[in-house]
Each structure stands twice: as C-alpha cells, then as structure tokens.
Design a protein around this motif. Structure first.
Motif, short mmCIF file in Angstrom:
data_model
loop_
_atom_site.label_atom_id
_atom_site.label_comp_id
_atom_site.label_asym_id
_atom_site.label_seq_id
_atom_site.Cartn_x
_atom_site.Cartn_y
_atom_site.Cartn_z
N LEU A 77 0.83 -1.19 0.00
CA LEU A 77 0.00 0.00 0.00
C LEU A 77 0.87 1.26 0.00
O LEU A 77 2.00 1.24 0.50
CB LEU A 77 -0.92 0.01 1.22
CG LEU A 77 -1.99 -1.08 1.28
CD1 LEU A 77 -2.73 -1.01 2.61
CD2 LEU A 77 -2.96 -0.96 0.11
N GLN A 78 0.36 2.33 -0.57
CA GLN A 78 1.08 3.61 -0.57
C GLN A 78 1.25 4.12 0.86
O GLN A 78 0.34 4.00 1.68
CB GLN A 78 0.32 4.64 -1.40
CG GLN A 78 1.05 5.96 -1.56
CD GLN A 78 0.32 6.91 -2.50
OE1 GLN A 78 -0.86 6.71 -2.79
NE2 GLN A 78 1.00 7.92 -2.98
N ILE A 79 2.41 4.65 1.14
CA ILE A 79 2.66 5.24 2.46
C ILE A 79 1.85 6.52 2.59
O ILE A 79 1.92 7.40 1.74
CB ILE A 79 4.16 5.52 2.66
CG1 ILE A 79 4.95 4.20 2.68
CG2 ILE A 79 4.40 6.30 3.96
CD1 ILE A 79 6.46 4.40 2.74
N GLU A 80 1.10 6.61 3.68
CA GLU A 80 0.30 7.79 3.96
C GLU A 80 0.53 8.25 5.39
O GLU A 80 0.91 7.45 6.25
CB GLU A 80 -1.19 7.50 3.74
CG GLU A 80 -1.53 7.15 2.30
CD GLU A 80 -3.01 6.89 2.09
OE1 GLU A 80 -3.70 6.57 3.08
OE2 GLU A 80 -3.49 7.02 0.95
N ILE A 81 0.31 9.54 5.62
CA ILE A 81 0.53 10.09 6.96
C ILE A 81 -0.68 10.90 7.39
O ILE A 81 -1.48 11.35 6.57
CB ILE A 81 1.79 10.98 7.02
CG1 ILE A 81 1.60 12.24 6.16
CG2 ILE A 81 3.04 10.22 6.64
CD1 ILE A 81 2.69 13.28 6.34
N GLU A 82 -0.81 11.05 8.70
CA GLU A 82 -1.70 12.04 9.29
C GLU A 82 -0.80 13.02 10.03
O GLU A 82 0.07 12.61 10.80
CB GLU A 82 -2.70 11.39 10.24
CG GLU A 82 -3.73 10.52 9.53
CD GLU A 82 -4.81 10.02 10.47
OE1 GLU A 82 -4.76 10.38 11.67
OE2 GLU A 82 -5.67 9.26 10.00
N SER A 83 -1.01 14.31 9.79
CA SER A 83 -0.09 15.31 10.32
C SER A 83 -0.83 16.51 10.87
O SER A 83 -2.00 16.74 10.57
CB SER A 83 0.89 15.76 9.23
OG SER A 83 0.18 16.34 8.14
N THR A 84 -0.12 17.27 11.68
CA THR A 84 -0.64 18.52 12.24
C THR A 84 0.36 19.64 11.96
O THR A 84 1.56 19.46 12.22
CB THR A 84 -0.85 18.40 13.76
OG1 THR A 84 -1.77 17.33 14.03
CG2 THR A 84 -1.42 19.70 14.33
N VAL A 85 -0.13 20.75 11.45
CA VAL A 85 0.71 21.92 11.19
C VAL A 85 0.26 23.03 12.14
O VAL A 85 -0.94 23.22 12.36
CB VAL A 85 0.60 22.38 9.73
CG1 VAL A 85 1.45 23.62 9.49
CG2 VAL A 85 1.02 21.26 8.79
N SER A 86 1.21 23.75 12.71
CA SER A 86 0.87 24.84 13.63
C SER A 86 -0.14 25.79 13.00
O SER A 86 -0.09 26.09 11.81
CB SER A 86 2.14 25.61 14.01
OG SER A 86 2.87 26.00 12.85
N ASP A 87 -1.07 26.25 13.85
CA ASP A 87 -2.15 27.10 13.35
C ASP A 87 -2.42 28.20 14.36
O ASP A 87 -3.04 27.98 15.40
CB ASP A 87 -3.41 26.26 13.14
CG ASP A 87 -4.55 27.07 12.51
OD1 ASP A 87 -4.40 28.30 12.37
OD2 ASP A 87 -5.58 26.48 12.18
N TYR A 88 -1.92 29.38 14.06
CA TYR A 88 -2.17 30.56 14.87
C TYR A 88 -3.21 31.41 14.15
O TYR A 88 -2.86 32.31 13.38
CB TYR A 88 -0.88 31.36 15.08
CG TYR A 88 0.19 30.60 15.84
CD1 TYR A 88 0.25 30.63 17.23
CD2 TYR A 88 1.15 29.85 15.16
CE1 TYR A 88 1.23 29.94 17.93
CE2 TYR A 88 2.14 29.15 15.85
CZ TYR A 88 2.17 29.20 17.23
OH TYR A 88 3.14 28.52 17.92
N THR A 89 -4.47 31.05 14.36
CA THR A 89 -5.58 31.74 13.71
C THR A 89 -5.39 31.81 12.19
O THR A 89 -5.50 32.87 11.58
CB THR A 89 -5.78 33.15 14.29
OG1 THR A 89 -5.57 33.13 15.71
CG2 THR A 89 -7.19 33.67 14.02
N GLY A 90 -5.04 30.66 11.63
CA GLY A 90 -4.92 30.58 10.19
C GLY A 90 -3.51 30.71 9.63
O GLY A 90 -3.31 30.55 8.42
N TYR A 91 -2.53 31.01 10.47
CA TYR A 91 -1.15 31.16 10.00
C TYR A 91 -0.25 30.16 10.73
O TYR A 91 -0.54 29.72 11.85
CB TYR A 91 -0.64 32.58 10.23
CG TYR A 91 -1.39 33.61 9.40
CD1 TYR A 91 -1.04 33.85 8.08
CD2 TYR A 91 -2.43 34.34 9.97
CE1 TYR A 91 -1.73 34.79 7.33
CE2 TYR A 91 -3.12 35.28 9.21
CZ TYR A 91 -2.77 35.50 7.89
OH TYR A 91 -3.45 36.43 7.15
#
Length: 207
Positions: A77-91
């Motif tokens: 299967l293709q390698i997939e990730i779940e990730s989180t990017v910092s979010d300061y009110t949209g930035y």
C-alpha cells in the motif's frame, strides 16, 4: 508400408513464479513461467518490469501451439501520513517573522507497516520539527523495505503590522493654546493577525 504420425506433448504452463513489485507505484515485478510440452522454444518464459495488476498471458511454441494462464501482482500500500501543522488563527507562525511554527507527523500507514524513518528538508530526522520560520518544508518517509513517499508543507505568516498615525495639528502645534488639552493621536493598524489591542503610555487602551 506403415507410417506413424507423431505429436508433441500438450503445451501447458504448469506454474507461474511471480514476484510482486517492491513498492507502491514501482514496476519491478516479474513472472517466471514453468512451461512443459509443445515444441521449444517458447514465445515467452519470463516477464519483467511489471507493475501491480492482473495479467492474462498467451504463449506459443515454435509450431504455433498455444497455452494461456493468468496471475496477479500486488504491491504494498502507498505510504500515507496524518499530520498537524501549527495554526495561529490561520497562520503557521504567530507573528510576521517569528519562528514558532511546527509540523508533527501523528501517524504513518502503508508500505511495510513498520520501521518508518523521517528525513526533513531541514535535516531533522524526528517525526516532529519545531521552531520553524515561514517557508516550505518537505519530509521523506521511508519504511523498513526502503519504500519512500515525499510530503510537502507550508508554514505561512501574517503580514507585518503597520500603523497609520494621525496627530492633532493646530498650525504646527499639538494643542491649540498653551496649557490646552485638545490634542489627539489616532492610530489605525493593519496587517498582523487577529484583533488589535492598544496600550498607550498614559495607560489608556483606546485606538
């Protein structure tokens, strides 16, 4: 006179020794045919550079006799990730020019399902990178079999806060008369992120 008309053994494909593609999207699979009977040489006994899929194959011997078979190749299967990017009110960072962004890989699936490693474009090898400035970042996720996928991210930033200042002007003076208290300063902010607050040196908080 007596005559004997002979015939070759029936042409058949006894088995297929198949090797699946090593990684998702690769075309390095192969199939080795175990052929018996007929009259060699055969039109095909080995197939290479195969991708994932179902194959139906027809071969012939030197006399044109034919035999068929089918087989299936399955890639990881293709390698997939779940990730989180910092979010300061949209930035991605809290203020223009700051370096408080982060990217976190929460989970990985696919590939060999084990032994995942990370190599970020900034040289980091952890699943989470922090203290990021605005910009583009990528990570190569590799499993224990050497299969890889590349994932790209962007850390954004708000515009720089700018001020438009209007001051009272009484023919070059800030108040109209000596000892007067009719001066004013008005500030209009733009850029940045969120709601503006004001803290003046005289302890007022008006705009």
């Amino acid at each position: 006179y007596d005559f004997i008309v002979t015939e070759p053994d029936s042409l058949s494909i006894q088995s297929v020794l198949a090797t699946d593609p090593s990684c998702f999207g690769f075309e390095d699979g192969s199939a080795q045919l175990v052929v018996e009977g007929g009259t060699p040489p055969y039109s095909q006994e080995e197939l290479i550079n195969l991708g994932e899929g179902f194959y139906e194959l027809l071969i012939a011997d030197s006399n044109g006799c034919e035999a068929s078979t089918s087989f299936n190749l399955t890639a990881p299967l293709q390698i997939e990730i779940e990730s989180t990017v910092s979010d300061y009110t949209g930035y991605g960072v809290s203020c223009n020019g700051d370096s408080d962004g982060f990217i976190e890989i929460n989970s990985v699936s696919g590939g060999s399902e084990e032994g995942y490693t990370y190599l970020w474009s900034n040289g980091d090898t952890n699943s989470t990178i922090t203290d990021l400035s605005p910009g583009f970042y990528s990570v190569v996720v590799e499993d224990s079999a050497g299969c890889q996928e590349i994932f790209e991210f962007e850390i954004t930033e708000p515009e720089e806060v700018t001020l438009e200042i209007t001051q009272s002007d009484y023919n070059g003076f800030g108040v109209s008369c000596f000892g007067g208290s009719d001066g004013f300063i008005e500030v209009n902010a733009s850029g940045g992120n969120g709601i503006y607050t004001y803290f003046w040196s005289n302890s007022t908080t008006n705009q």
